[in-house]
Write a protein that holds these residues in place. Structure first.
Motif, mmCIF file in Angstrom:
data_model
loop_
_atom_site.group_PDB
_atom_site.id
_atom_site.type_symbol
_atom_site.label_atom_id
_atom_site.label_comp_id
_atom_site.label_asym_id
_atom_site.label_seq_id
_atom_site.Cartn_x
_atom_site.Cartn_y
_atom_site.Cartn_z
ATOM 1 N N LEU A 108 7.104 21.358 -14.626
ATOM 2 C CA LEU A 108 8.328 22.025 -14.661
ATOM 3 C C LEU A 108 9.329 21.723 -15.410
ATOM 4 O O LEU A 108 10.617 21.466 -14.651
ATOM 5 N N LEU A 109 9.268 21.440 -16.543
ATOM 6 C CA LEU A 109 10.379 20.963 -17.248
ATOM 7 C C LEU A 109 11.452 22.153 -17.394
ATOM 8 O O LEU A 109 11.126 23.095 -17.710
ATOM 9 N N PRO A 110 12.702 21.952 -17.044
ATOM 10 C CA PRO A 110 13.794 23.008 -16.686
ATOM 11 C C PRO A 110 13.592 24.134 -17.992
ATOM 12 O O PRO A 110 13.803 25.165 -17.849
ATOM 13 N N VAL A 111 13.951 23.288 -19.247
ATOM 14 C CA VAL A 111 13.977 24.137 -20.531
ATOM 15 C C VAL A 111 12.724 25.060 -20.558
ATOM 16 O O VAL A 111 12.943 26.211 -20.942
ATOM 17 N N VAL A 112 11.696 24.813 -20.273
ATOM 18 C CA VAL A 112 10.415 25.421 -20.242
ATOM 19 C C VAL A 112 10.420 26.739 -19.218
ATOM 20 O O VAL A 112 10.225 27.435 -19.365
ATOM 21 N N VAL A 113 10.765 26.217 -18.039
ATOM 22 C CA VAL A 113 10.855 27.291 -16.897
ATOM 23 C C VAL A 113 11.801 28.254 -17.283
ATOM 24 O O VAL A 113 11.588 29.407 -17.033
ATOM 25 N N MET A 114 13.174 27.990 -17.802
ATOM 26 C CA MET A 114 14.008 28.921 -18.252
ATOM 27 C C MET A 114 13.678 29.826 -19.468
ATOM 28 O O MET A 114 13.696 30.988 -19.272
ATOM 29 N N ALA A 115 12.850 28.937 -20.304
ATOM 30 C CA ALA A 115 12.294 29.908 -21.415
ATOM 31 C C ALA A 115 11.379 30.848 -20.731
ATOM 32 O O ALA A 115 11.050 31.957 -21.625
ATOM 33 N N HIS A 116 10.428 30.404 -20.112
ATOM 34 C CA HIS A 116 9.417 31.190 -19.511
ATOM 35 C C HIS A 116 9.979 32.477 -18.761
ATOM 36 O O HIS A 116 9.546 33.870 -18.874
ATOM 37 N N LEU A 117 11.075 32.501 -17.993
ATOM 38 C CA LEU A 117 11.742 33.431 -17.297
ATOM 39 C C LEU A 117 12.270 34.360 -18.503
ATOM 40 O O LEU A 117 12.059 35.750 -18.475
ATOM 41 N N LEU A 118 12.994 33.779 -19.400
ATOM 42 C CA LEU A 118 13.457 34.706 -20.616
ATOM 43 C C LEU A 118 12.480 35.644 -21.214
ATOM 44 O O LEU A 118 12.668 36.645 -21.682
ATOM 45 N N GLY A 119 11.369 34.860 -21.527
ATOM 46 C CA GLY A 119 10.465 35.276 -22.044
ATOM 47 C C GLY A 119 9.757 36.615 -21.412
ATOM 48 O O GLY A 119 9.723 37.748 -21.898
ATOM 49 N N GLY A 120 9.728 36.320 -20.003
ATOM 50 C CA GLY A 120 9.302 37.619 -19.222
ATOM 51 C C GLY A 120 10.212 38.832 -19.295
ATOM 52 O O GLY A 120 9.703 40.111 -19.353
ATOM 53 N N PHE A 121 11.757 38.527 -19.268
ATOM 54 C CA PHE A 121 12.535 39.466 -19.438
ATOM 55 C C PHE A 121 12.642 40.296 -20.860
ATOM 56 O O PHE A 121 12.762 41.444 -20.992
ATOM 57 N N THR A 122 12.144 39.302 -22.005
ATOM 58 C CA THR A 122 12.129 39.989 -23.173
ATOM 59 C C THR A 122 10.946 40.782 -23.292
ATOM 60 O O THR A 122 11.090 41.819 -23.980
ATOM 61 N N VAL A 123 9.745 40.338 -22.736
ATOM 62 C CA VAL A 123 8.546 41.275 -22.996
ATOM 63 C C VAL A 123 8.840 42.555 -22.333
ATOM 64 O O VAL A 123 8.373 43.632 -22.680
ATOM 65 N N LEU A 124 9.498 42.509 -21.161
ATOM 66 C CA LEU A 124 9.910 43.844 -20.340
ATOM 67 C C LEU A 124 10.793 44.578 -20.847
ATOM 68 O O LEU A 124 10.586 45.697 -21.066
ATOM 69 N N SER A 125 12.048 43.977 -21.759
ATOM 70 C CA SER A 125 12.851 44.820 -22.599
ATOM 71 C C SER A 125 12.056 45.488 -23.682
ATOM 72 O O SER A 125 12.336 46.866 -23.832
#
Length: 327
Positions: A128-145
């Motif tokens: 749960l490295l925070p940078v990776v967790v945040m990037a994973h969240l943004l990646g999900g939003f990017t795929v959706l967009s």
């Protein structure tokens, strides 16, 4: 093709919601390995499998509820990945047959979802490295967009004639998207560092928060073996939370100003309807954010806060796409 993309948009939104639910129930390490769970495709259920799992990971004994939360998220994410592979294959096949069909965007989405899968793996393997967790969240939003943009391109939305009164507003909608993505990133960083309850009062924070403000520390990544439940000090978490609130105020004022300007200057009924929808979704998002503070982060409210953020981003993309198509 369009129906496949529409289904994938719905599935991507479900994956974002499940990811938020997994994070909020502290189930990010519900399965300490990847892609399975304690070496199984399903969460171990028999006494023998549970005993074997606990022996394999003595530092993290099986918690069935958390493990299922994590694995359900993985199942839906895998289904989304498979659907995107099909979309990319169909788009390539249609192009080969001479049909007018986007190819570059489906391929980009395929690359994004593969990288998103890698981020999901690193979320677990890097504890749960925070940078990776945040990037994973943004990646999900990017795929959706990107899926939503693909759907709009396939839909061939009928855009009426240009409205000279709003010719310069297309770029302001892009700025709104950038600000919103920045705010989503701040929210992801706050959540990834378990800082969502660092401030329990409105409008900014309780006590002498300004004296404890530590911007450099808030956006640092301290060395640690495990980042579950956070490793930052209270002052640093409080700063993360305050920055997220500042971002919310900025985004709210900007989008409301944009909405008022567009509504009164445009003659397009379509754009007016999108603007009204944007204001409704934005108001709901602000109400959910306030409720998170007032009611101490209820699970359903916090999960919906992520879902509505995704919906607001889609509305902003629709607004920008519509105005850019008009010119």
């Amino acid at each position: 093709m369009k129906k496949l993309v529409l289904v994938s948009i719905f599935l991507a939104l479900v994956v974002i919601i499940l990811g938020a639910y997994t994070r909020l129930t502290d189930a990010g390490l519900g399965c300490p390995d990847w892609p399975g769970c304690y070496g199984q495709l399903l969460v171990p259920q028999s006494d023998a499998l549970i005993e074997r799992a606990n022996q394999a990971f003595p530092d993290r004994p099986l918690e069935a509820e958390k493990a299922w939360n994590e694995m359900i998220h993985r199942y839906f994410a895998s289904a989304l990945g498979l659907l995107i592979i099909i979309i990319a294959a169909v788009s390539a096949l249609n192009k080969r047959k001479g049909k007018d069909c986007p190819v570059k965007l489906p391929f980009l989405i395929l690359v994004l979802v593969c990288f998103q899968g890698a981020l999901g793996m690193w979320t677990v393997t890097l504890n749960l490295l925070p940078v990776v967790v945040m990037a994973h969240l943004l990646g999900g939003f990017t795929v959706l967009s990107c899926l939503f943009v693909l759907y709009l391109r396939l839909s061939n939305v009928n855009i009426s004639r240009s409205d000279p009164n709003i010719k310069g507003f297309a770029k302001f909608s892009i700025i709104g998207i950038v600000l919103l993505v920045g705010q989503i990133a701040l929210g992801g960083w706050t959540s990834a560092n378990y800082a969502s309850l660092a401030c329990t009062e409105l409008p900014i924070c309780e006590g002498q928060w300004s004296a404890r403000f530590d911007l450099a520390g808030a956006f640092s990544v301290p060395a640690a073996d495990n980042y579950e439940y956070g490793v930052h000090s209270y002052a640093e978490r409080m700063t993360m939370h305050v920055m997220h609130r500042f971002g919310a105020i900025i985004v709210f004022l900007y989008l409301v100003g944009l909405a008022i300007s567009l509504f009164w200057k445009t003659s397009s009924g379509m754009i007016k309807r999108i603007v009204v929808l944007m204001v409704v979704v934005l108001s709901l998002q602000i109400a959910l954010g306030i409720s998170n503070v007032v009611y101490a982060l209820p699970l359903i409210v916090a999960t919906m806060h992520n879902a509505v953020a995704a919906c607001l981003l889609l509305v902003m993309i629709l607004l920008s796409y519509t105005m850019r198509r008009r010119f």
